[in-house]
Design a protein around this motif. Sequence first.
Motif, PDB file in Angstrom:
ATOM      1  N   GLY A  65       0.805  -1.209   0.000  1.00  0.00           N
ATOM      2  CA  GLY A  65       0.000   0.000   0.000  1.00  0.00           C
ATOM      3  C   GLY A  65       0.837   1.256   0.000  1.00  0.00           C
ATOM      4  O   GLY A  65       0.584   2.177   0.776  1.00  0.00           O
ATOM      5  N   ILE A  66       1.848   1.303  -0.856  1.00  0.00           N
ATOM      6  CA  ILE A  66       2.738   2.465  -0.876  1.00  0.00           C
ATOM      7  C   ILE A  66       1.965   3.744  -1.163  1.00  0.00           C
ATOM      8  O   ILE A  66       2.215   4.777  -0.549  1.00  0.00           O
ATOM      9  N   VAL A  67       0.988   3.687  -2.055  1.00  0.00           N
ATOM     10  CA  VAL A  67       0.222   4.897  -2.348  1.00  0.00           C
ATOM     11  C   VAL A  67      -0.564   5.345  -1.111  1.00  0.00           C
ATOM     12  O   VAL A  67      -0.750   6.536  -0.881  1.00  0.00           O
ATOM     13  N   MET A  68      -0.989   4.410  -0.288  1.00  0.00           N
ATOM     14  CA  MET A  68      -1.639   4.775   0.974  1.00  0.00           C
ATOM     15  C   MET A  68      -0.644   5.475   1.892  1.00  0.00           C
ATOM     16  O   MET A  68      -0.972   6.468   2.539  1.00  0.00           O
ATOM     17  N   GLN A  69       0.584   4.967   1.933  1.00  0.00           N
ATOM     18  CA  GLN A  69       1.620   5.607   2.742  1.00  0.00           C
ATOM     19  C   GLN A  69       1.875   7.028   2.243  1.00  0.00           C
ATOM     20  O   GLN A  69       2.051   7.949   3.054  1.00  0.00           O
ATOM     21  N   GLU A  70       1.891   7.209   0.934  1.00  0.00           N
ATOM     22  CA  GLU A  70       2.122   8.542   0.373  1.00  0.00           C
ATOM     23  C   GLU A  70       0.983   9.489   0.738  1.00  0.00           C
ATOM     24  O   GLU A  70       1.223  10.638   1.112  1.00  0.00           O
ATOM     25  N   ALA A  71      -0.259   9.009   0.655  1.00  0.00           N
ATOM     26  CA  ALA A  71      -1.395   9.847   1.035  1.00  0.00           C
ATOM     27  C   ALA A  71      -1.312  10.221   2.516  1.00  0.00           C
ATOM     28  O   ALA A  71      -1.550  11.378   2.889  1.00  0.00           O
ATOM     29  N   MET A  72      -0.942   9.265   3.345  1.00  0.00           N
ATOM     30  CA  MET A  72      -0.799   9.546   4.775  1.00  0.00           C
ATOM     31  C   MET A  72       0.289  10.586   5.019  1.00  0.00           C
ATOM     32  O   MET A  72       0.118  11.480   5.848  1.00  0.00           O
ATOM     33  N   LEU A  74       1.116  12.904   3.045  1.00  0.00           N
ATOM     34  CA  LEU A  74       0.545  14.191   2.618  1.00  0.00           C
ATOM     35  C   LEU A  74      -0.496  14.711   3.613  1.00  0.00           C
ATOM     36  O   LEU A  74      -0.938  15.852   3.507  1.00  0.00           O
ATOM     37  N   GLY A  75      -0.917  13.862   4.554  1.00  0.00           N
ATOM     38  CA  GLY A  75      -1.970  14.253   5.483  1.00  0.00           C
ATOM     39  C   GLY A  75      -3.345  14.160   4.858  1.00  0.00           C
ATOM     40  O   GLY A  75      -4.275  14.838   5.282  1.00  0.00           O
ATOM     41  N   VAL A  76      -3.486  13.296   3.856  1.00  0.00           N
ATOM     42  CA  VAL A  76      -4.786  13.098   3.206  1.00  0.00           C
ATOM     43  C   VAL A  76      -5.411  11.840   3.803  1.00  0.00           C
ATOM     44  O   VAL A  76      -4.830  10.753   3.715  1.00  0.00           O
ATOM     45  N   PRO A  77      -6.580  11.963   4.415  1.00  0.00           N
ATOM     46  CA  PRO A  77      -7.215  10.790   5.017  1.00  0.00           C
ATOM     47  C   PRO A  77      -7.481   9.703   3.972  1.00  0.00           C
ATOM     48  O   PRO A  77      -7.906   9.989   2.853  1.00  0.00           O
ATOM     49  N   VAL A  78      -7.230   8.460   4.353  1.00  0.00           N
ATOM     50  CA  VAL A  78      -7.404   7.319   3.457  1.00  0.00           C
ATOM     51  C   VAL A  78      -8.607   6.497   3.896  1.00  0.00           C
ATOM     52  O   VAL A  78      -8.822   6.268   5.083  1.00  0.00           O
ATOM     53  N   VAL A  79      -9.371   6.071   2.904  1.00  0.00           N
ATOM     54  CA  VAL A  79     -10.444   5.101   3.106  1.00  0.00           C
ATOM     55  C   VAL A  79      -9.959   3.824   2.438  1.00  0.00           C
ATOM     56  O   VAL A  79      -9.683   3.809   1.235  1.00  0.00           O
ATOM     57  N   ALA A  80      -9.801   2.766   3.210  1.00  0.00           N
ATOM     58  CA  ALA A  80      -9.256   1.519   2.679  1.00  0.00           C
ATOM     59  C   ALA A  80     -10.050   0.336   3.214  1.00  0.00           C
ATOM     60  O   ALA A  80     -10.756   0.451   4.219  1.00  0.00           O
ATOM     61  N   LEU A  81      -9.886  -0.779   2.549  1.00  0.00           N
ATOM     62  CA  LEU A  81     -10.467  -2.015   3.058  1.00  0.00           C
ATOM     63  C   LEU A  81      -9.548  -2.559   4.141  1.00  0.00           C
ATOM     64  O   LEU A  81      -8.331  -2.460   4.046  1.00  0.00           O
ATOM     65  N   ARG A  82     -10.156  -3.112   5.162  1.00  0.00           N
ATOM     66  CA  ARG A  82      -9.376  -3.716   6.250  1.00  0.00           C
ATOM     67  C   ARG A  82      -8.913  -5.088   5.754  1.00  0.00           C
ATOM     68  O   ARG A  82      -9.490  -6.131   6.060  1.00  0.00           O
ATOM     69  N   TRP A  83      -7.843  -5.048   4.933  1.00  0.00           N
ATOM     70  CA  TRP A  83      -7.399  -6.249   4.234  1.00  0.00           C
ATOM     71  C   TRP A  83      -5.963  -6.052   3.779  1.00  0.00           C
ATOM     72  O   TRP A  83      -5.572  -4.955   3.404  1.00  0.00           O
ATOM     73  N   GLY A  84      -5.190  -7.097   3.785  1.00  0.00           N
ATOM     74  CA  GLY A  84      -3.840  -7.065   3.244  1.00  0.00           C
ATOM     75  C   GLY A  84      -2.973  -6.005   3.888  1.00  0.00           C
ATOM     76  O   GLY A  84      -3.150  -5.638   5.055  1.00  0.00           O
ATOM     77  N   ASN A 130      -3.402  12.537  12.490  1.00  0.00           N
ATOM     78  CA  ASN A 130      -2.965  11.237  13.005  1.00  0.00           C
ATOM     79  C   ASN A 130      -2.241  10.421  11.940  1.00  0.00           C
ATOM     80  O   ASN A 130      -1.238   9.754  12.235  1.00  0.00           O
ATOM     81  N   ALA A 131      -2.745  10.460  10.717  1.00  0.00           N
ATOM     82  CA  ALA A 131      -2.105   9.721   9.623  1.00  0.00           C
ATOM     83  C   ALA A 131      -0.711  10.268   9.352  1.00  0.00           C
ATOM     84  O   ALA A 131       0.246   9.512   9.150  1.00  0.00           O
ATOM     85  N   ARG A 132      -0.592  11.575   9.353  1.00  0.00           N
ATOM     86  CA  ARG A 132       0.714  12.196   9.098  1.00  0.00           C
ATOM     87  C   ARG A 132       1.728  11.805  10.180  1.00  0.00           C
ATOM     88  O   ARG A 132       2.889  11.522   9.889  1.00  0.00           O
TER      89      ARG A 132
END
Length: 157
Positions: A65-72, A74-84, A130-132
């Motif tokens: 989930g590297i793109v999720m890490q990048e969004a975090m 940036l301080g952009v909240p992520v909506v993801a599936l609780r999976w993997g 919190n994500a940041r």
Amino acid sequence: TLSDPSITLTLYGDGPKKASHEALAKYLGVADRVTFAGWLDHDEVIQGIHRHRGYLFPSLAEANGIVMQEAMMLGVPVVALRWGGPANLADDQSAIYVDPTSEEAVVKGLAAAMDRLAFDPDYAETLSVNARKIAEARFAWDKVAKSYSENYADILG
């Protein structure tokens, strides 16, 4: 269940299913709310993510989930599936997770999450902060490099 009509979605990337996704958006009557940005270079994608209230990442096939890490980062909240991998990158105070118990549950959960981010700016800001913090503590390049180095050292004995 659809999100509020004022919410828009930008999809990044191309591929063999792009035309069918565009047709599906038309069929569902949401084509005016969906932008198909196509393939962009990395910096353009990051700039695009940074301009949005949230990042939707509903992957069931993501090992990390590297793109999720990048969004975090940036301080952009992520909506993801609780999976993997994405399930291990944040917690419920730094991302919105949707449990993939059924297709209907995922669709409803994603729509509810988009609405919550759009209409609860205090909640979105809390997730952002919190994500940041998590991203800075765990995903900065110096930390990632150190982690890899330590893991390789353990593997090599």
